[in-house]
Motif scaffolding. Sequence first.
Motif, PDB file in Angstrom:
ATOM      1  N   LEU A   1       0.865  -1.166   0.000  1.00 16.61           N
ATOM      2  CA  LEU A   1       0.000   0.000   0.000  1.00 16.61           C
ATOM      3  C   LEU A   1       0.908   1.224   0.000  1.00 16.61           C
ATOM      4  CD1 LEU A   1      -2.479  -1.014   2.876  1.00 16.61           C
ATOM      5  CD2 LEU A   1      -2.702  -1.510   0.433  1.00 16.61           C
ATOM      6  N   ASN A   2       0.607   2.182  -0.852  1.00 10.66           N
ATOM      7  CA  ASN A   2       1.360   3.426  -0.882  1.00 10.66           C
ATOM      8  C   ASN A   2       0.401   4.554  -0.528  1.00 10.66           C
ATOM      9  OD1 ASN A   2       3.196   5.450  -1.239  1.00 10.66           O
ATOM     10  ND2 ASN A   2       3.517   5.116  -3.432  1.00 10.66           N
ATOM     11  N   ILE A   3       0.512   5.066   0.698  1.00 10.18           N
ATOM     12  CA  ILE A   3      -0.332   6.157   1.163  1.00 10.18           C
ATOM     13  C   ILE A   3       0.422   7.451   0.896  1.00 10.18           C
ATOM     14  CG2 ILE A   3      -1.751   6.998   3.073  1.00 10.18           C
ATOM     15  CD1 ILE A   3      -2.258   4.059   2.247  1.00 10.18           C
ATOM     16  N   LEU A   4       0.109   8.116  -0.192  1.00  9.23           N
ATOM     17  CA  LEU A   4       0.869   9.270  -0.622  1.00  9.23           C
ATOM     18  C   LEU A   4       0.755  10.433   0.371  1.00  9.23           C
ATOM     19  CD1 LEU A   4       0.601   7.555  -3.235  1.00  9.23           C
ATOM     20  CD2 LEU A   4       0.542   9.705  -4.506  1.00  9.23           C
ATOM     21  N   LYS A   5       1.798  11.253   0.396  1.00 12.98           N
ATOM     22  CA  LYS A   5       1.733  12.495   1.168  1.00 12.98           C
ATOM     23  C   LYS A   5       0.873  13.478   0.385  1.00 12.98           C
ATOM     24  CE  LYS A   5       5.945  12.238   3.925  1.00 12.98           C
ATOM     25  NZ  LYS A   5       7.213  12.881   4.307  1.00 12.98           N
TER      26      LYS A   5
ATOM     27  N   ASP B   1      -6.601  12.748   0.569  1.00 16.31           N
ATOM     28  CA  ASP B   1      -6.422  11.309   0.434  1.00 16.31           C
ATOM     29  C   ASP B   1      -5.916  10.957  -0.954  1.00 16.31           C
ATOM     30  OD1 ASP B   1      -7.370  10.817   2.962  1.00 16.31           O
ATOM     31  OD2 ASP B   1      -9.014   9.503   2.341  1.00 16.31           O
ATOM     32  N   CYS B   2      -4.933  10.071  -1.010  1.00 13.18           N
ATOM     33  CA  CYS B   2      -4.479   9.491  -2.265  1.00 13.18           C
ATOM     34  C   CYS B   2      -3.700   8.225  -1.926  1.00 13.18           C
ATOM     35  CB  CYS B   2      -3.592  10.462  -3.038  1.00 13.18           C
ATOM     36  SG  CYS B   2      -3.124   9.869  -4.683  1.00 13.18           S
ATOM     37  N   CYS B   3      -4.164   7.107  -2.455  1.00 15.68           N
ATOM     38  CA  CYS B   3      -3.571   5.815  -2.095  1.00 15.68           C
ATOM     39  C   CYS B   3      -3.436   4.945  -3.334  1.00 15.68           C
ATOM     40  CB  CYS B   3      -4.464   5.123  -1.052  1.00 15.68           C
ATOM     41  SG  CYS B   3      -3.956   3.447  -0.641  1.00 15.68           S
TER      42      CYS B   3
ATOM     43  N   VAL C   1       2.851  12.653  -9.677  1.00 17.13           N
ATOM     44  CA  VAL C   1       3.790  12.549 -10.800  1.00 17.13           C
ATOM     45  C   VAL C   1       4.889  11.539 -10.494  1.00 17.13           C
ATOM     46  CG1 VAL C   1       5.539  13.776 -12.125  1.00 17.13           C
ATOM     47  CG2 VAL C   1       3.352  14.865 -11.670  1.00 17.13           C
ATOM     48  N   HIS C   2       5.429  11.616  -9.300  1.00 13.58           N
ATOM     49  CA  HIS C   2       6.531  10.731  -8.918  1.00 13.58           C
ATOM     50  C   HIS C   2       6.049   9.310  -8.637  1.00 13.58           C
ATOM     51  CE1 HIS C   2       9.105   8.791  -5.816  1.00 13.58           C
ATOM     52  NE2 HIS C   2      10.069   9.217  -6.605  1.00 13.58           N
ATOM     53  N   ASP C   3       4.977   9.168  -7.878  1.00 13.59           N
ATOM     54  CA  ASP C   3       4.576   7.851  -7.402  1.00 13.59           C
ATOM     55  C   ASP C   3       3.903   6.991  -8.473  1.00 13.59           C
ATOM     56  OD1 ASP C   3       4.776   7.522  -4.174  1.00 13.59           O
ATOM     57  OD2 ASP C   3       4.604   9.603  -4.749  1.00 13.59           O
ATOM     58  N   LEU C   4       3.359   7.606  -9.500  1.00 13.65           N
ATOM     59  CA  LEU C   4       2.754   6.833 -10.590  1.00 13.65           C
ATOM     60  C   LEU C   4       3.736   6.559 -11.715  1.00 13.65           C
ATOM     61  CD1 LEU C   4      -0.789   8.487 -10.905  1.00 13.65           C
ATOM     62  CD2 LEU C   4      -0.219   6.286  -9.855  1.00 13.65           C
ATOM     63  N   ASP C   5       4.909   7.147 -11.655  1.00 19.96           N
ATOM     64  CA  ASP C   5       5.860   7.089 -12.760  1.00 19.96           C
ATOM     65  C   ASP C   5       6.276   5.666 -13.117  1.00 19.96           C
ATOM     66  OD1 ASP C   5       7.669   8.586 -14.617  1.00 19.96           O
ATOM     67  OD2 ASP C   5       9.200   7.522 -13.459  1.00 19.96           O
ATOM     68  N   LYS C   6       6.353   4.790 -12.117  1.00 16.38           N
ATOM     69  CA  LYS C   6       6.868   3.442 -12.379  1.00 16.38           C
ATOM     70  C   LYS C   6       5.830   2.492 -12.975  1.00 16.38           C
ATOM     71  CE  LYS C   6       6.069   1.815  -7.635  1.00 16.38           C
ATOM     72  NZ  LYS C   6       6.707   1.201  -6.448  1.00 16.38           N
ATOM     73  N   TYR C   7       4.580   2.929 -13.056  1.00 16.63           N
ATOM     74  CA  TYR C   7       3.530   2.044 -13.547  1.00 16.63           C
ATOM     75  C   TYR C   7       3.221   2.311 -15.014  1.00 16.63           C
ATOM     76  CZ  TYR C   7       2.812   1.545  -8.520  1.00 16.63           C
ATOM     77  OH  TYR C   7       2.998   1.339  -7.178  1.00 16.63           O
TER      78      TYR C   7
ATOM     79  N   VAL D   1      -3.007  -1.590  19.258  1.00 15.19           N
ATOM     80  CA  VAL D   1      -3.397  -1.016  17.979  1.00 15.19           C
ATOM     81  C   VAL D   1      -2.221  -0.211  17.417  1.00 15.19           C
ATOM     82  CG1 VAL D   1      -4.866   0.757  16.923  1.00 15.19           C
ATOM     83  CG2 VAL D   1      -5.865  -0.940  18.456  1.00 15.19           C
ATOM     84  N   LYS D   2      -2.068  -0.259  16.090  1.00 14.09           N
ATOM     85  CA  LYS D   2      -1.019   0.516  15.432  1.00 14.09           C
ATOM     86  C   LYS D   2      -1.647   1.477  14.433  1.00 14.09           C
ATOM     87  CE  LYS D   2       3.478   0.076  13.125  1.00 14.09           C
ATOM     88  NZ  LYS D   2       4.531  -0.876  12.687  1.00 14.09           N
ATOM     89  N   PHE D   3      -1.216   2.744  14.490  1.00 14.86           N
ATOM     90  CA  PHE D   3      -1.675   3.754  13.552  1.00 14.86           C
ATOM     91  C   PHE D   3      -0.555   4.079  12.575  1.00 14.86           C
ATOM     92  CE2 PHE D   3      -4.388   4.368  17.250  1.00 14.86           C
ATOM     93  CZ  PHE D   3      -5.646   4.490  16.667  1.00 14.86           C
ATOM     94  N   TYR D   4      -0.920   4.168  11.303  1.00 15.87           N
ATOM     95  CA  TYR D   4       0.025   4.533  10.255  1.00 15.87           C
ATOM     96  C   TYR D   4      -0.303   5.949   9.790  1.00 15.87           C
ATOM     97  CZ  TYR D   4       1.290  -0.414   9.982  1.00 15.87           C
ATOM     98  OH  TYR D   4       1.732  -1.688  10.279  1.00 15.87           O
ATOM     99  N   PHE D   5       0.604   6.890  10.073  1.00 17.42           N
ATOM    100  CA  PHE D   5       0.438   8.271   9.647  1.00 17.42           C
ATOM    101  C   PHE D   5       1.306   8.509   8.412  1.00 17.42           C
ATOM    102  CE2 PHE D   5      -0.337   8.241  14.232  1.00 17.42           C
ATOM    103  CZ  PHE D   5      -1.527   8.960  14.323  1.00 17.42           C
ATOM    104  N   ASN D   6       0.756   9.162   7.397  1.00 15.47           N
ATOM    105  CA  ASN D   6       1.556   9.408   6.194  1.00 15.47           C
ATOM    106  C   ASN D   6       2.388  10.676   6.294  1.00 15.47           C
ATOM    107  OD1 ASN D   6      -0.789  10.987   6.016  1.00 15.47           O
ATOM    108  ND2 ASN D   6      -0.791  10.964   3.781  1.00 15.47           N
ATOM    109  N   TYR D   7       2.265  11.389   7.419  1.00 18.19           N
ATOM    110  CA  TYR D   7       3.147  12.505   7.740  1.00 18.19           C
ATOM    111  C   TYR D   7       3.670  12.306   9.159  1.00 18.19           C
ATOM    112  CZ  TYR D   7       1.822  15.378   3.699  1.00 18.19           C
ATOM    113  OH  TYR D   7       1.656  15.865   2.425  1.00 18.19           O
TER     114      TYR D   7
END
Length: 346
Positions: A6-10, A15-17, A46-52, A309-315
């Motif tokens: 899963l890539n949770i973008l900054k 929201d963008c995942c 632009v950066h995160d979709l570049d490899k697909y 419980v574990k929380f994943y923060f994208n920042y």
Amino acid sequence: MKVKQLNILKAHHGDCCIIELNNTNGEPYIILIDGGPRENFRTSLVHDLDKYKKIDLIILTHIDHDHIGGLLEYLGSSIADKHEFDKIIINAPNLLTVNNEGTQISMNEGLKFEKVLKEKRPEIKVIGNVTTETILDKFLPEGINIKILSPNNIALKELYLNWPKKEESNTQISIEEIIKAREFDVSFHELASKKDKEKSIKTDFVNASSIAFSIRVNNFHGLFMGDAHSSIITESLTKFYPDDVPVVFDYIKLSHHGSKYNISNAFLDQIICFNYIISTNGGAGRSKHPDRETIAKVICHKNMKEEKVKFYFNYPIKTIEEKTGKLFKDDEIKLFEYSEQNQIII
């Protein structure tokens, strides 16, 4: 079919995942959920979709600026020309979107999004009018199951009833309520015991119409809540998982950046999950997220007592707190685990 990561973008305050899957032959299947606000196009998309090479499925959960803005910029740009597209799931009769003034909806931007899809991306198959009654099996490859848990027919109808029928100058509809104080001096125990605060569908029809869905493959069962109302999702969990309540999820992307208006003990009664994703940089303007009450309700609930419980923060939390103020006391941090990362390897 298996989830690879899963890539949770900054995505700033939005929201963008990206869900990256592989089929049995090792071929990728890429799902893009939302696009963040406009600025997210240059800073992350632009950066995160570049490899697909190909984006197999786009899910636009709803028409808030912080979900659709970056997607509009991306699909309308020449950068998207390098990618192949297959399908998009979207609920919008005229593809209404949001202008640059933050918490307002603008008809003109919606017409632009519609024009982009028709003129620049006509190859994308549009799956619309999606509700909890929709079965997506015929649109998906073998080995992946997606259930629509929101909106219901009532919420989608309310959205369409409020939708402008033609272009008007300065047509705007308020969609955000100002979030009040953080209640930093109120204990987690007290916050967890507070009465649920969900807004009505009529006063919050944009978020109530948000697409929320579960996704199940061989190695993963996740719930992506968009900005949906927890009451609609709760109703759907009872409907779709009658023999499995509480439903076990590996990961849940919490609704509306961890807002206290989109979480309830009734919803938590229906699930078991120890990994929660919160997408926010702390908020924009006077709207700040996440709420302490959301964190408290999750970690104090009886269904989440077997492990931490574990929380994943994208920042980083420090970045978030620059906008929200201090979120946690030192002794509260010990009650849960957290990670500040964008990529989650499954």
